[in-house]
Design an enzyme around this catalytic site. Sequence first.
Site, PDB file in Angstrom:
ATOM      1  N   ASN A 141       0.882  -1.173   0.000  1.00 46.23           N
ATOM      2  CA  ASN A 141       0.000   0.000   0.000  1.00 46.23           C
ATOM      3  C   ASN A 141       0.915   1.218   0.000  1.00 46.23           C
ATOM      4  O   ASN A 141       1.515   1.541   1.023  1.00 46.23           O
ATOM      5  CB  ASN A 141      -0.890  -0.007   1.253  1.00 46.23           C
ATOM      6  CG  ASN A 141      -1.683   1.280   1.388  1.00 46.23           C
ATOM      7  OD1 ASN A 141      -1.865   2.009   0.414  1.00 46.23           O
ATOM      8  ND2 ASN A 141      -2.162   1.563   2.595  1.00 46.23           N
ATOM      9  N   TRP A 142       1.005   1.851  -1.151  1.00 45.38           N
ATOM     10  CA  TRP A 142       1.959   2.960  -1.274  1.00 45.38           C
ATOM     11  C   TRP A 142       1.451   4.249  -0.636  1.00 45.38           C
ATOM     12  O   TRP A 142       2.194   5.217  -0.514  1.00 45.38           O
ATOM     13  CB  TRP A 142       2.285   3.186  -2.756  1.00 45.38           C
ATOM     14  CG  TRP A 142       3.263   2.199  -3.314  1.00 45.38           C
ATOM     15  CD1 TRP A 142       3.759   1.084  -2.690  1.00 45.38           C
ATOM     16  CD2 TRP A 142       3.867   2.233  -4.611  1.00 45.38           C
ATOM     17  NE1 TRP A 142       4.648   0.430  -3.518  1.00 45.38           N
ATOM     18  CE2 TRP A 142       4.724   1.111  -4.708  1.00 45.38           C
ATOM     19  CE3 TRP A 142       3.768   3.093  -5.698  1.00 45.38           C
ATOM     20  CZ2 TRP A 142       5.479   0.842  -5.852  1.00 45.38           C
ATOM     21  CZ3 TRP A 142       4.522   2.823  -6.834  1.00 45.38           C
ATOM     22  CH2 TRP A 142       5.372   1.709  -6.905  1.00 45.38           C
ATOM     23  N   LYS A 143       0.164   4.301  -0.301  1.00 47.14           N
ATOM     24  CA  LYS A 143      -0.419   5.521   0.286  1.00 47.14           C
ATOM     25  C   LYS A 143      -0.172   6.714  -0.657  1.00 47.14           C
ATOM     26  O   LYS A 143      -0.231   6.538  -1.868  1.00 47.14           O
ATOM     27  CB  LYS A 143       0.134   5.776   1.687  1.00 47.14           C
ATOM     28  CG  LYS A 143       0.139   4.496   2.540  1.00 47.14           C
ATOM     29  CD  LYS A 143       0.399   4.747   3.972  1.00 47.14           C
ATOM     30  CE  LYS A 143       0.590   3.410   4.681  1.00 47.14           C
ATOM     31  NZ  LYS A 143       0.362   3.504   6.099  1.00 47.14           N
ATOM     32  N   HIS A 153      -9.348   1.139   4.554  1.00 39.88           N
ATOM     33  CA  HIS A 153      -8.074   1.331   5.264  1.00 39.88           C
ATOM     34  C   HIS A 153      -8.293   2.266   6.452  1.00 39.88           C
ATOM     35  O   HIS A 153      -9.070   3.223   6.373  1.00 39.88           O
ATOM     36  CB  HIS A 153      -7.022   1.913   4.319  1.00 39.88           C
ATOM     37  CG  HIS A 153      -5.657   1.862   4.895  1.00 39.88           C
ATOM     38  ND1 HIS A 153      -5.195   2.815   5.770  1.00 39.88           N
ATOM     39  CD2 HIS A 153      -4.663   0.957   4.756  1.00 39.88           C
ATOM     40  CE1 HIS A 153      -3.970   2.492   6.138  1.00 39.88           C
ATOM     41  NE2 HIS A 153      -3.614   1.374   5.533  1.00 39.88           N
ATOM     42  N   GLU A 187      -6.619   4.615   7.619  1.00 39.46           N
ATOM     43  CA  GLU A 187      -6.376   6.046   7.363  1.00 39.46           C
ATOM     44  C   GLU A 187      -7.586   6.691   6.705  1.00 39.46           C
ATOM     45  O   GLU A 187      -7.872   7.864   6.926  1.00 39.46           O
ATOM     46  CB  GLU A 187      -5.101   6.218   6.513  1.00 39.46           C
ATOM     47  CG  GLU A 187      -3.859   5.950   7.339  1.00 39.46           C
ATOM     48  CD  GLU A 187      -2.662   5.460   6.548  1.00 39.46           C
ATOM     49  OE1 GLU A 187      -2.668   5.551   5.315  1.00 39.46           O
ATOM     50  OE2 GLU A 187      -1.714   4.956   7.191  1.00 39.46           O
ATOM     51  N   GLU A 197      -5.611  -5.231  10.389  1.00 32.66           N
ATOM     52  CA  GLU A 197      -4.643  -4.157  10.596  1.00 32.66           C
ATOM     53  C   GLU A 197      -4.952  -3.397  11.879  1.00 32.66           C
ATOM     54  O   GLU A 197      -5.777  -2.468  11.874  1.00 32.66           O
ATOM     55  CB  GLU A 197      -4.693  -3.180   9.415  1.00 32.66           C
ATOM     56  CG  GLU A 197      -4.308  -3.796   8.094  1.00 32.66           C
ATOM     57  CD  GLU A 197      -3.615  -2.785   7.200  1.00 32.66           C
ATOM     58  OE1 GLU A 197      -2.473  -3.033   6.817  1.00 32.66           O
ATOM     59  OE2 GLU A 197      -4.204  -1.730   6.923  1.00 32.66           O
ATOM     60  N   GLY A 199       2.180   2.104  10.519  1.00 32.26           N
ATOM     61  CA  GLY A 199       3.139   3.193  10.361  1.00 32.26           C
ATOM     62  C   GLY A 199       3.805   3.626  11.653  1.00 32.26           C
ATOM     63  O   GLY A 199       4.417   4.690  11.708  1.00 32.26           O
ATOM     64  N   SER A 212       3.126  -2.373  10.276  1.00 29.74           N
ATOM     65  CA  SER A 212       4.574  -2.399  10.494  1.00 29.74           C
ATOM     66  C   SER A 212       5.203  -3.764  10.225  1.00 29.74           C
ATOM     67  O   SER A 212       6.159  -4.156  10.899  1.00 29.74           O
ATOM     68  CB  SER A 212       4.910  -1.900  11.900  1.00 29.74           C
ATOM     69  OG  SER A 212       4.455  -0.561  12.050  1.00 29.74           O
ATOM     70  N   GLY A 227       2.794  -1.281   4.202  1.00 27.60           N
ATOM     71  CA  GLY A 227       2.893   0.135   3.868  1.00 27.60           C
ATOM     72  C   GLY A 227       4.335   0.534   3.605  1.00 27.60           C
ATOM     73  O   GLY A 227       4.871   0.351   2.518  1.00 27.60           O
ATOM     74  N   GLY A 228       4.984   1.061   4.639  1.00 24.87           N
ATOM     75  CA  GLY A 228       6.340   1.617   4.512  1.00 24.87           C
ATOM     76  C   GLY A 228       7.319   0.703   3.789  1.00 24.87           C
ATOM     77  O   GLY A 228       8.059   1.154   2.893  1.00 24.87           O
TER      78      GLY A 228
HETATM   79  C1  PEP Z   1      -0.753  -0.058   5.757  1.00 21.25           C
HETATM   80  O1  PEP Z   1      -0.701   1.076   5.281  1.00 21.25           O
HETATM   81  O2  PEP Z   1      -1.713  -0.792   5.500  1.00 21.25           O
HETATM   82  C2  PEP Z   1       0.328  -0.498   6.623  1.00 21.25           C
HETATM   83  C3  PEP Z   1       0.249  -1.664   7.182  1.00 21.25           C
HETATM   84  O3  PEP Z   1       1.361   0.390   6.801  1.00 21.25           O
HETATM   85  P1  PEP Z   1       2.762   0.065   7.549  1.00 21.25           P
HETATM   86  O4  PEP Z   1       3.251  -1.258   6.990  1.00 21.25           O
HETATM   87  O5  PEP Z   1       3.642   1.191   7.187  1.00 21.25           O
HETATM   88  O6  PEP Z   1       2.464  -0.040   9.002  1.00 21.25           O
END
Ligand code: PEP
Length: 255
Positions: free
Chosen positions: A13-15, A98, A100, A170, A176, A216, A237-238
């Site tokens: 997930n590049w956001k 998501h 966010e 999640e 994040g 994470s 994500g990251g």
């Molecule tokens: C996400 O955006 O779904 C996510 C899990 O981010 P991160 O891996 O950065 O926690």
Amino acid sequence: MNKATRKAVIAGNWKMNNTPAETAALIDAMKPLVKDADCDVVLCVPYIDLFAAMDAAKGSNIKIGAENCHWAEKGAFTGEVSAKMLNACGVEYVIIGHSERRQYFGETDVTVHDRVRAALNEGLKVILCVGETETENEQGITAEVLRKQTKIALQGVSEEELKSIIIAYEPVWAIGTGKTATAEDADKYNGIIRACVAELYTAEAAEAFTVQYGGSMNAKNAAELLSKVNVDGGLIGGASLKAEDFSIIVKAASI
Ligand code: PEP
């Protein structure tokens, strides 16, 4: 059926990251690193990057998804993009719900449900996100939150349509933040989601159902999380913004 016969899905997930040119470059770097994956590999990118991503991924095992879609086919919804538009562009996956989106853009369980419905109507594959906040976790109501979010999102979804849905557990507090659920908790809560799917459908449908963990997950902790029986992949994500790290997670899911 069990984990051994469920294909893992590793989705990035590049956001709100990467221009079209950066998208093409990152996918070009990832392609050789993930080409031997024994799991599905998906990258969900900003709308503006979808064409660049699909072009760059052509001929590879990387599938492309969007990060959201609207529930209506078309209309006066400035700034939004419909599932029908995504389908028409050749997009295969879409993330819905998501945290966010829920946290910053007013998504509710009901609008998440409506967006899932729209995506399924257009034949898109859905990565449906559910998860508890830190407060809900401390209150000990994680299972209830996950069951409620799952049940509302899946209302009216047939067992056949369920095959086009993946759920990503999640925990909001883990996204994040560098904090990760323990592998035992990820396994436990993914199992609770699977049990909820069994209750709504059948034991067979639940056994075949992919439940990812996200929050994470990174190159260091992926192997342990993914070794758990109920963790069928990850939403990343990251770490999905770094070709090498993402490929290590893909490899961990391919064992
Ligand atoms: C996400 O955006 O779904 C996510 C899990 O981010 P991160 O891996 O950065 O926690």
